[in-house]
Design a protein around this motif. Structure first.
Motif, PDB file in Angstrom:
ATOM      1  N   UNK A 629      43.630 -10.355  36.101  1.00 50.90           N
ATOM      2  CA  UNK A 629      42.316 -10.815  36.538  1.00 50.90           C
ATOM      3  C   UNK A 629      41.601 -11.533  35.408  1.00 50.90           C
ATOM      4  N   UNK A 630      40.765 -12.478  35.783  1.00 51.85           N
ATOM      5  CA  UNK A 630      40.004 -13.240  34.796  1.00 51.85           C
ATOM      6  C   UNK A 630      38.614 -13.516  35.338  1.00 51.85           C
ATOM      7  N   UNK A 631      37.642 -13.522  34.432  1.00 52.83           N
ATOM      8  CA  UNK A 631      36.258 -13.822  34.829  1.00 52.83           C
ATOM      9  C   UNK A 631      35.627 -14.668  33.744  1.00 52.83           C
ATOM     10  N   UNK A 632      35.098 -15.812  34.119  1.00 48.92           N
ATOM     11  CA  UNK A 632      34.481 -16.706  33.156  1.00 48.92           C
ATOM     12  C   UNK A 632      33.127 -16.179  32.715  1.00 48.92           C
ATOM     13  N   UNK A 633      32.749 -16.506  31.494  1.00 46.62           N
ATOM     14  CA  UNK A 633      31.447 -16.098  30.984  1.00 46.62           C
ATOM     15  C   UNK A 633      30.337 -16.665  31.857  1.00 46.62           C
ATOM     16  N   UNK A 634      29.439 -15.804  32.275  1.00 49.70           N
ATOM     17  CA  UNK A 634      28.315 -16.226  33.087  1.00 49.70           C
ATOM     18  C   UNK A 634      28.614 -16.347  34.566  1.00 49.70           C
ATOM     19  N   UNK A 635      29.844 -16.030  34.964  1.00 53.50           N
ATOM     20  CA  UNK A 635      30.219 -16.129  36.378  1.00 53.50           C
ATOM     21  C   UNK A 635      30.607 -14.762  36.909  1.00 53.50           C
ATOM     22  N   UNK A 636      30.243 -14.479  38.159  1.00 53.64           N
ATOM     23  CA  UNK A 636      30.623 -13.219  38.789  1.00 53.64           C
ATOM     24  C   UNK A 636      31.963 -13.332  39.520  1.00 53.64           C
ATOM     25  N   UNK A 637      32.479 -14.559  39.636  1.00 54.83           N
ATOM     26  CA  UNK A 637      33.731 -14.754  40.356  1.00 54.83           C
ATOM     27  C   UNK A 637      34.902 -14.225  39.544  1.00 54.83           C
ATOM     28  N   UNK A 638      35.700 -13.382  40.175  1.00 57.23           N
ATOM     29  CA  UNK A 638      36.888 -12.825  39.530  1.00 57.23           C
ATOM     30  C   UNK A 638      38.116 -13.495  40.129  1.00 57.23           C
ATOM     31  N   UNK A 639      38.914 -14.118  39.259  1.00 59.93           N
ATOM     32  CA  UNK A 639      40.159 -14.743  39.703  1.00 59.93           C
ATOM     33  C   UNK A 639      41.303 -13.778  39.444  1.00 59.93           C
ATOM     34  N   UNK A 640      42.277 -13.764  40.333  1.00 59.23           N
ATOM     35  CA  UNK A 640      43.396 -12.841  40.179  1.00 59.23           C
ATOM     36  C   UNK A 640      44.712 -13.554  40.446  1.00 59.23           C
ATOM     37  N   UNK A 641      45.777 -12.999  39.879  1.00 62.06           N
ATOM     38  CA  UNK A 641      47.110 -13.571  40.056  1.00 62.06           C
ATOM     39  C   UNK A 641      48.129 -12.453  40.003  1.00 62.06           C
ATOM     40  N   UNK A 642      48.973 -12.355  41.041  1.00 59.68           N
ATOM     41  CA  UNK A 642      50.024 -11.346  41.061  1.00 59.68           C
ATOM     42  C   UNK A 642      51.166 -11.762  40.148  1.00 59.68           C
ATOM     43  N   UNK A 643      51.732 -10.777  39.468  1.00 58.26           N
ATOM     44  CA  UNK A 643      52.826 -11.047  38.537  1.00 58.26           C
ATOM     45  C   UNK A 643      53.875  -9.951  38.639  1.00 58.26           C
ATOM     46  N   UNK A 644      55.069 -10.250  38.154  1.00 51.19           N
ATOM     47  CA  UNK A 644      56.141  -9.271  38.039  1.00 51.19           C
ATOM     48  C   UNK A 644      56.496  -9.100  36.569  1.00 51.19           C
ATOM     49  N   UNK A 645      56.913  -7.892  36.212  1.00 44.56           N
ATOM     50  CA  UNK A 645      57.445  -7.659  34.866  1.00 44.56           C
ATOM     51  C   UNK A 645      58.890  -8.162  34.877  1.00 44.56           C
ATOM     52  N   UNK A 646      59.033  -9.477  34.755  1.00 45.54           N
ATOM     53  CA  UNK A 646      60.305 -10.132  35.031  1.00 45.54           C
ATOM     54  C   UNK A 646      61.406  -9.710  34.056  1.00 45.54           C
TER      55      UNK A 646
END
Length: 691
Positions: A629-646
């Motif tokens: 998950x990632x959230x930019x400074x000053x923003x409430x929007x949380x971005x997410x990305x599914x991953x595998x321990x490849x």
């Protein structure tokens, strides 16, 4: 509280995030303090303390500091959640792993090399916290230097922990601007966990261009750090180089916020009226003494809002507001009060005798809550006048009952019952559920029946509540309680909304209870016998391995509750058992990849084949999925990305070709799902990028 009401919005019990929400006028102070931190030399690291009692706005103050950190040249701010670990080994491992992950998320191009070294450091660093003198020692000493200098195992590239640390130091020293690491809510941890946090900070405080910002209650932390006659303050002063005490909210401002929030929650109750003749006395004598900070105001508004909207027309508002304050801030007192409904509302004739049983009950209530004596007496006088006969010379006759009923007062038992029977305090519900579960801990069948009848979403909260009842745990509870809880892990739903570093999970909630159960057993041999009994009753290999790791010596996890020889033996037996017999219910294996990793590590053999049970193969794939998950400074929007321990997945199957065959096996027999689709992406060459 008449007149125009502000725009209706539900209050939120959360720190403010920007200056626009700063009702206390602290933004300029926070910005100035943050700017002063920028001006300090961070080439040898820096530790800053934001101090204040719980609820006095430390998190909000830090968020205001972030605004200044975001100004050019912007500083990178990383949050580390101390609630996600149990034990020094796990803390050290998670700290470096999660800081590395967050740096990669924020900017792989800027921090990629540093993040890689930090992640590698987490994998090679042994539990050095045991070498740190605690508390009050003058220096880390030779033992710590040795631990950092190469006692750890080497990486695959044969680099020692010392070499990795040197590389981290070199990379950090090259940064144009320091990295700010925020560790909040330290004062809400247990004493042991507080000590581990400060050991970690002491261990890593010398990294260049790392500025720690620690938020805590000084009194609570100093008490936790005090040991063997050495004051915790002395130890704290050796770590924290700069501090700021967040001031209390002025009483006038605090009360203005109370009335503002009350206006908000009362506005929708259009047909209700407030008895002005009673309100002032009830507020100043019963409600106001219960507020101490801004968080209290918000908690009160949140909790009272739904109750007042549903009962505000039916029950006297003054009584409701008083009882809601007690429900929120004194839940145990409210619980006791609910048992005394008759005593609170029964009148007597002028010449009638006082009820001796009721007198004893009221006297016992006052004795149980001596710190709130004045509030309780005021409550009787202003809300439950019939009870005044037990604390003074006055009494009310039966003729008053009609007046109280007409006014919808809780002084009449009908309206008291309406309130108490329709509203159950959240804190009281959790407390009752935890106490009920405690009663069943020595009976596995009863405990399983009780927990499975609860809403699955409540299970994690009930388990967390059990940890607060540790002093009531007994040896008889260890085996049945542990077996039942470990067999329920796969049925407890994960919280879908978690913070970046919040890895709280059913596994951790269960683990905390079992750890506290086993710690009630003082003799190591007895603990080992109990662990063996528990292992015999656990239904999944995932939970078996989790217990083996937790009580043993595994780096980052083991708590050394058994001898090293015993830990090695039960691990060997586990591997042999899994080699002989595959999982009976593979879909329940919540940590499927790890159990086969244990086999691979022990035997050197590839443990999985593409032709294995498709349900098992799917469980392995699902257990290696995570979400970044990632959230930019000053923003409430949380971005997410599914991953595998490849890399782990490839190692388990030996090749990507075998993985592709395994995916085909699963899809053909069980159908498609999002994890199989994610695996396809990796097989096609896709790899996740930083946000």
């Amino acid at each position: 509280m008449n007149g125009e009401h502000p725009e209706q919005r539900p209050p939120i019990d959360a720190p403010i995030t920007s200056s626009s929400e700063d009702d206390l006028g602290r933004a300029p102070v926070a910005h100035d303090f943050a700017e002063s931190i920028r001006e300090l030399d961070a080439s040898q690291g820096l530790v800053v303390g934001i101090l204040g009692p719980w609820g006095h706005g430390k998190s909000s103050f830090i968020n205001l500091m972030r605004e200044q950190f975001a100004t050019a040249p912007a500083l990178t701010v990383v949050d580390f959640n101390p609630w996600m670990f149990s034990g020094s080994n796990q803390l050290v491992n998670f700290f470096f792993t999660e800081i590395a992950a967050e740096l990669n998320v924020q900017s792989k191009s800027r921090f990629g090399k540093t993040a890689d070294w930090l992640a590698q450091y987490a994998s090679v660093l042994k539990p050095v916290s045991q070498f740190i003198p605690f508390p009050g020692a003058a220096a880390v000493g030779e033992a710590t230097a040795a631990a950092l200098g190469g006692l750890a195992e080497t990486t695959n590239a044969e680099r020692s922990a010392k070499k990795v640390r040197e590389e981290i130091t070199k990379e950090l020293a090259l940064l144009a601007q320091p990295i700010v690491v925020v560790i909040d809510d330290i004062d809400r941890l247990t004493t042991l966990e507080i000590r581990e946090i400060f050991k970690l900070v002491r261990l890593t405080a010398s990294f260049p261009n790392i500025i720690y910002v620690l938020a805590f209650d000084r009194e609570r932390v100093e008490q936790a750090l005090t040991e063997d006659g050495i004051p915790g303050r002395a130890y704290l002063e050796k770590i924290v180089q700069l501090s700021f005490d967040v001031p209390h909210a002025p009483e006038k401002l605090l009360r203005s916020q109370v009335f503002e929030e009350l206006n908000r929650i009362l506005a929708p109750v259009t047909d209700a009226t407030l008895d002005e003749s009673r309100w002032s006395d009830v507020y100043w004598e019963v409600i106001d003494p219960l507020f101490s900070n801004m968080r209290d105001v918000t908690r009160y508004a949140i909790s009272a809002r739904s109750t007042i909207r549903s009962l505000g027309v039916e029950v006297d508002l003054v009584d409701l507001l008083a009882m809601e304050a007690l429900r929120v801030f004194r839940p145990e007192f409210t619980h006791q009060l609910s048992k005394l409904r008759s005593e609170l509302t029964s009148t007597r004739e002028i010449m009638g005798r006082k009820d001796d049983r009721a007198q004893k009950a009221i006297t016992a209530l006052l004795a149980k809550f001596p710190e709130d004596d004045e509030v309780v007496r005021a409550l009787f006088n202003r809300v439950f006048p019939a009870a005044v006969q037990y604390v003074g010379n006055n009494h009310f006759g039966p003729d008053w009952l009609s007046a109280w009923r007409t006014a919808h007062r809780m002084a009449h038992i009908d309206f008291l019952n309406l309130y108490l029977d329709r509203v159950a305090p959240d804190e009281l519900v959790a407390f009752r559920s935890a106490e009920q579960a405690l009663e069943f801990l020595s009976d596995g069948v009863a405990l399983k029946g009780y927990l499975t009848d609860l809403d699955p979403k409540q299970l994690e909260s009930v388990l967390e509540g059990l940890t607060s009842l540790e002093t009531r745990f007994t040896t008889e509870m260890v085996v049945p309680g542990s077996i039942t809880l470990l067999n329920l892990i796969d049925t407890i739903p994960e919280n879908e909304v978690r913070g970046f570093f919040d890895i709280g999970s059913p596994k951790i909630s269960v683990g905390r209870v079992i750890l506290r159960l086993l710690r009630r057993v003082g003799d190591e041999a007895e603990r080992e016998a109990l662990v063996s009994q528990i292992l015999d009753g656990i239904e999944t290999y995932s939970s078996q391995l989790d217990l083996i790791h937790s009580v043993g010596y595994r780096e980052g996890v083991g708590l050394k509750l058994v001898s090293e020889a015993f830990a090695a033996r039960i691990h060997e037996q586990f591997v042999a058992r899994l080699q002989r017999t595959p999982p009976a219910e593979p879909w329940r294996e919540w940590d499927a990849w790890r159990i086969y990793n244990a086999v691979q590590t022990a035997t050197g053999e590839v443990p999985l084949a593409s032709s294995d049970d498709p349900a098992l193969l799917r469980a392995v794939l699902h257990s290696l999925k995570s979400t970044a998950r990632s959230q930019s400074m000053g923003s409430r929007q949380v971005r997410s990305e599914d991953r595998l321990a490849w890399e782990i997945l490839v190692e388990l199957f030996e090749s990507e070709v075998t993985i592709e065959e395994a995916v085909s096996n699963v899809r053909a027999n069980l159908g498609d799902d999002n994890v199989l689709q994610l695996t396809d992406k990796y097989l096609s060459g896709w790899r996740p990028e930083s946000f």
